[in-house]
Scaffold this motif. Structure first.
Motif, PDB file in Angstrom:
ATOM      1  N   TYR A 187      28.693 -11.274  23.544  1.00  0.00           N
ATOM      2  CA  TYR A 187      30.127 -11.396  23.272  1.00  0.00           C
ATOM      3  C   TYR A 187      30.524 -12.869  23.305  1.00  0.00           C
ATOM      4  O   TYR A 187      30.119 -13.617  24.209  1.00  0.00           O
ATOM      5  CB  TYR A 187      30.937 -10.602  24.292  1.00  0.00           C
ATOM      6  N   PHE A 188      31.299 -13.258  22.310  1.00  0.00           N
ATOM      7  CA  PHE A 188      31.799 -14.629  22.230  1.00  0.00           C
ATOM      8  C   PHE A 188      33.251 -14.572  21.778  1.00  0.00           C
ATOM      9  O   PHE A 188      33.579 -13.916  20.779  1.00  0.00           O
ATOM     10  CB  PHE A 188      30.963 -15.445  21.238  1.00  0.00           C
ATOM     11  N   ASN A 189      34.128 -15.244  22.523  1.00  0.00           N
ATOM     12  CA  ASN A 189      35.565 -15.166  22.251  1.00  0.00           C
ATOM     13  C   ASN A 189      36.063 -13.726  22.222  1.00  0.00           C
ATOM     14  O   ASN A 189      36.957 -13.368  21.456  1.00  0.00           O
ATOM     15  CB  ASN A 189      35.908 -15.854  20.926  1.00  0.00           C
ATOM     16  N   GLY A 190      35.429 -12.876  23.048  1.00  0.00           N
ATOM     17  CA  GLY A 190      35.856 -11.486  23.136  1.00  0.00           C
ATOM     18  C   GLY A 190      35.379 -10.621  21.994  1.00  0.00           C
ATOM     19  O   GLY A 190      35.695  -9.427  21.954  1.00  0.00           O
ATOM     20  N   PRO A 214      26.307 -25.371  25.208  1.00  0.00           N
ATOM     21  CA  PRO A 214      25.247 -24.344  25.188  1.00  0.00           C
ATOM     22  C   PRO A 214      25.405 -23.370  26.349  1.00  0.00           C
ATOM     23  O   PRO A 214      25.577 -23.773  27.497  1.00  0.00           O
ATOM     24  CB  PRO A 214      23.967 -25.166  25.321  1.00  0.00           C
ATOM     25  N   GLY A 215      25.371 -22.089  26.036  1.00  0.00           N
ATOM     26  CA  GLY A 215      25.522 -21.061  27.049  1.00  0.00           C
ATOM     27  C   GLY A 215      26.943 -20.616  27.267  1.00  0.00           C
ATOM     28  O   GLY A 215      27.185 -19.663  28.016  1.00  0.00           O
ATOM     29  N   ALA A 216      27.918 -21.286  26.617  1.00  0.00           N
ATOM     30  CA  ALA A 216      29.321 -20.899  26.778  1.00  0.00           C
ATOM     31  C   ALA A 216      29.579 -19.558  26.109  1.00  0.00           C
ATOM     32  O   ALA A 216      28.852 -19.137  25.203  1.00  0.00           O
ATOM     33  CB  ALA A 216      30.231 -21.968  26.186  1.00  0.00           C
ATOM     34  N   THR A 217      30.607 -18.888  26.559  1.00  0.00           N
ATOM     35  CA  THR A 217      30.953 -17.579  25.999  1.00  0.00           C
ATOM     36  C   THR A 217      32.317 -17.589  25.320  1.00  0.00           C
ATOM     37  O   THR A 217      32.841 -16.535  24.972  1.00  0.00           O
ATOM     38  CB  THR A 217      30.952 -16.525  27.115  1.00  0.00           C
ATOM     39  N   ALA A 244      35.067 -14.031  26.643  1.00  0.00           N
ATOM     40  CA  ALA A 244      33.914 -13.158  26.434  1.00  0.00           C
ATOM     41  C   ALA A 244      33.544 -12.477  27.729  1.00  0.00           C
ATOM     42  O   ALA A 244      33.796 -12.982  28.813  1.00  0.00           O
ATOM     43  CB  ALA A 244      32.738 -13.975  25.920  1.00  0.00           C
ATOM     44  N   ILE A 245      32.928 -11.328  27.599  1.00  0.00           N
ATOM     45  CA  ILE A 245      32.531 -10.570  28.785  1.00  0.00           C
ATOM     46  C   ILE A 245      31.222 -11.099  29.352  1.00  0.00           C
ATOM     47  O   ILE A 245      31.106 -11.367  30.532  1.00  0.00           O
ATOM     48  CB  ILE A 245      32.380  -9.086  28.428  1.00  0.00           C
ATOM     49  N   THR A 246      30.241 -11.266  28.514  1.00  0.00           N
ATOM     50  CA  THR A 246      28.940 -11.720  28.998  1.00  0.00           C
ATOM     51  C   THR A 246      28.136 -12.275  27.851  1.00  0.00           C
ATOM     52  O   THR A 246      28.553 -12.190  26.706  1.00  0.00           O
ATOM     53  CB  THR A 246      28.162 -10.568  29.675  1.00  0.00           C
ATOM     54  N   LYS A 247      26.979 -12.818  28.156  1.00  0.00           N
ATOM     55  CA  LYS A 247      26.105 -13.376  27.139  1.00  0.00           C
ATOM     56  C   LYS A 247      24.662 -13.179  27.563  1.00  0.00           C
ATOM     57  O   LYS A 247      24.329 -13.248  28.728  1.00  0.00           O
ATOM     58  CB  LYS A 247      26.384 -14.871  26.980  1.00  0.00           C
TER      59      LYS A 247
END
Length: 690
Positions: free
Chosen positions: A36-39, A184-187, A208-211
């Motif tokens: 998930y990225f930006n929800g 890098p690694g941001a959600t 975002a919820i998780t990655k």
């Protein structure tokens, strides 16, 4: 109807074409989960192989491909950069243009671009065909032909510049002059504005919820609701248990009880208060085993109440005290462990050492496999309330603990390492074997003796038990330091003796080999080579250290050992298996919390036989029956033989007494006078009469 059917068929074909164009996987894969990225949900990266490469590279205008090796350290470091860049572009919107029909299209559809990856270890021939000589390498294809490529694990702006140049050349004026890229690694994106020019397409401002973490292969979590929203203990049935507990990965703390159980009734108020304290943090539930007997039978309960902590299909039983504070402390530690195995570096590990007495450390490198990490993730649940488990690939920690093979597991108890000796992949992934070792070393070097761990500390060991007064902090801390120094010195001494004994056995084997070679005796040589160096320590009792609060346990200490904390802090050496203890040194003075006093007494106590006379924790009469019971349990066959022998001896003696009381056999008491005179046969041997 025909018109509707034709329209439905057309829409289905269009949807299929769109999915193929952007390469989105709309269905969840059992091996890969969406991130998930930006929800927004982002499908997994497209995985290329020799069978689908030629087809996939022509399905879209642009295809960005990462060539990598799962064992390459640079590839592992580059993985979060590429994954985040892909998520950033995937969740971006196409430039808004009122005159364009694509104003509502997605970014990937607008530019007809997709992202993929190719494993060069699995498909080396394909990478060689594409002349990939360095890992990682990022290449952008246009209409099936290579447009540009970048070798090595470059930064996100470098990769983005290559992509932006290709997109701007394809559709001039649609790309911003500069992008503010996520780390890098941001959600989530840091901002929806670009420097120098506003982005025509806005990015959803959602969290975002998780990655997915690319290093250890751990699965990403899907959005979940807030646990225990109402702050109550949920009454579970067989159906709701399966739906809420078994079929999810949410943690649950569940009490199995019976309404008529007095212990359950006494614990009920603390359990309800626990549910209130865990509101919004942890799900708390309860199962009435009278109403849900089948569920409780399947749970294999041994009594009421039984308290279990669940996370998905895994569970662990709570064996601590039933006070509210004990429940809360356990629940908080369980929540901490449920976040996964924490990755630490040297700095964060030093900070952790200041808070935790016992830390299990898992060392890994770039070659550590997915199976190794999956086996590691099965361990934390059993460590709740006992120790902390972390993992690291920090070279500074490698050097500190002298790690040269990976993966490796050790426990650091107050800075003192103890290593898990098995090294083969099968032994490192054997959860039961690893947990068995963990249970043998998860206590601190000098733990506090409590009601919940008393059996674990005392049984099967000789325990140096310090009876301390916690109220006098200065004296208390000094006594603990002395006991820790004594414990460390004793452990060092035992390691040296173990190494010396092992070396003596090796020297003896070498002498046999040399003697056989000198005599050219092949039989003796084979016999010497077959000798195995076995260090069997089962006949020796382990010596451990612990302390107990002499004020809180004053009555038990006085009745068991005859010691009162009011007379000062003392040390006893307890042998629980034989119900005996020592409280005096060889000179007859009491053992005190001093390194010298403790060490000089341990050596006298552990010798065989002990050089100091022990005292009993039970009466002499009780000791007789205790020794008989121990003998029967340790030597059942010998005990049965002795009893059988005694029984046969008693039977033989009784039989002899019976015969003696009856007297000797006499003819005149049993035969008539006439028969005696005529003889037993009535006539002579030849049948004649005189």
């Amino acid at each position: 109807m025909r018109l509707l059917a034709s329209l439905a068929l057309f829409l289905s074909a269009a949807a299929l074409g769109t999915a193929q164009a952007i390469g989105a996987e709309t269905s969840d894969s059992p091996d890969q989960e969406n991130t998930y990225f930006n929800g927004k949900r982002v499908p997994p990266l497209l995985e290329l192989n020799p069978d689908n490469f030629d087809k996939e590279v022509k399905l879209s205008k642009f295809l960005v491909v990462k060539y990598f090796s799962p064992y390459c350290p640079h590839c592992i470091d580059f993985a979060p950069t590429y994954q985040t860049l892909y998520e950033y572009y995937y969740t971006s919107k196409a430039p808004s243009d009122s005159e364009s029909a694509a104003s509502t299209a997605s970014f990937e559809k607008y530019y007809d671009i997709r992202f993929a990856e190719l494993n060069c270890v699995a498909y080396g021939d394909l990478c060689t065909k594409h002349e990939v000589g360095v890992w990682p390498q990022t290449t952008i294809f246009k209409d099936g032909e290579i447009v540009d490529f970048i070798k090595g694990g470059k930064s996100m702006p470098a990769i983005s510049t290559m992509i932006e140049n290709a997109l701007e050349k394809e559709k001039p004026g649609t790309r911003p002059k500069e992008l503010l890229l996520p780390k890098p690694g941001a959600t989530a994106s840091e901002t929806d504005e670009v420097a120098g020019k506003s982005v025509k397409g806005e990015i959803d401002d959602a969290t975002a919820i998780t990655k997915l973490t690319p290093v250890d292969g751990a699965k990403s979590s899907k959005p979940v609701k807030t646990p225990n929203e109402q702050g109550i203990s949920v009454s579970l049935t067989a159906e709701s248990f399966q739906t809420l507990v078994t079929m999810t990965q949410e943690p649950w703390f569940i009490k199995f009880y019976a309404p008529w159980c007095h212990h359950c009734q006494a614990m009920a108020s603390n359990w309800q208060q626990l549910a209130k304290e865990m509101k919004g943090k942890l799900n708390v539930g309860e199962v009435n085993c009278d109403a849900e007997s089948r569920l409780c039978k399947d749970a294999h309960l041994h009594g009421y109440p039984t308290i279990l902590f669940f996370r998905g299909g895994e569970r662990v039983e709570y064996n601590g005290l039933r006070g509210l504070g004990d429940f809360i402390q356990y629940a908080e530690k369980a929540l901490d462990i449920c976040t996964g195995v924490q990755d630490v570096d040297a700095t964060s590990f030093r900070a952790l050492e200041e808070k935790e007495d016992v830390i299990f450390v898992y060392f890994y490198d770039h070659a550590t496999t997915h199976e190794d990490f999956m086996a590691l993730e099965r361990l934390p649940l059993s460590l709740i309330g006992h120790a902390k488990l972390v993992k690291t690939n920090d070279p500074e920690l490698y050097d500190r603990f002298k790690i040269t093979t990976w993966p490796r597991l050790l426990v650091s108890r107050e800075g003192r390492p103890t290593y898990y000796t098995p090294l083969t992949p099968r032994e490192m992934r054997d959860t039961h074997l690893v947990l068995g070792w963990m249970k043998s070393v998860w206590l601190p070097i000098v733990p506090e003796l409590t009601a919940s761990n008393a059996r674990e500390i005392m049984d099967g060991k000789i325990v140096v038990l310090g009876i301390l007064n916690r109220e006098d902090q200065e004296t208390f801390q000094s006594a603990k330091r002395e006991m820790k120094r004594a414990a460390n010195e004793w452990m060092d001494k035992q390691i040296q003796l173990f190494q010396l004994e092992r070396q003596n056995l090796r020297d003896a084997k070498q002498l046999r080999l040399e003697e056989a070679e000198d005599r050219n005796d092949q039989r003796a040589l084979r016999a010497a080579k077959s000798i195995r160096i076995s260090m069997d320590m089962s006949d020796r009792k382990e010596v451990t250290f612990a302390w107990v609060d002499g004020v809180f346990w004053q009555r038990w200490i006085r009745t068991t050992y005859g010691i009162d904390i009011k007379d000062g802090e003392r040390v006893i050496i307890n042998d629980e298996d034989n119900r005996r203890y020592w409280d005096m040194t060889i000179t007859g003075s009491p053992i005190v919390p001093s390194r010298v006093s403790i060490l000089e007494t341990i050596s006298k106590v552990t010798s065989s036989p002990p050089l100091i006379k022990p005292k009993l924790t039970i009466s002499s009469f009780e000791k007789i029956f205790f020794d008989i019971r121990v003998t029967f349990s340790e030597h059942p066959y010998l005990s049965f033989g002795c009893i059988a022998g005694i029984g046969l001896g008693c039977a033989s003696w009784f039989r002899g007494r019976v015969r003696k009381n009856r007297g000797h056999f006499r003819l005149e008491d049993n035969l008539p006078i006439k028969e005696i005179k005529e003889g037993l046969l009535g006539t002579t041997a030849n049948g004649k009469k005189d």
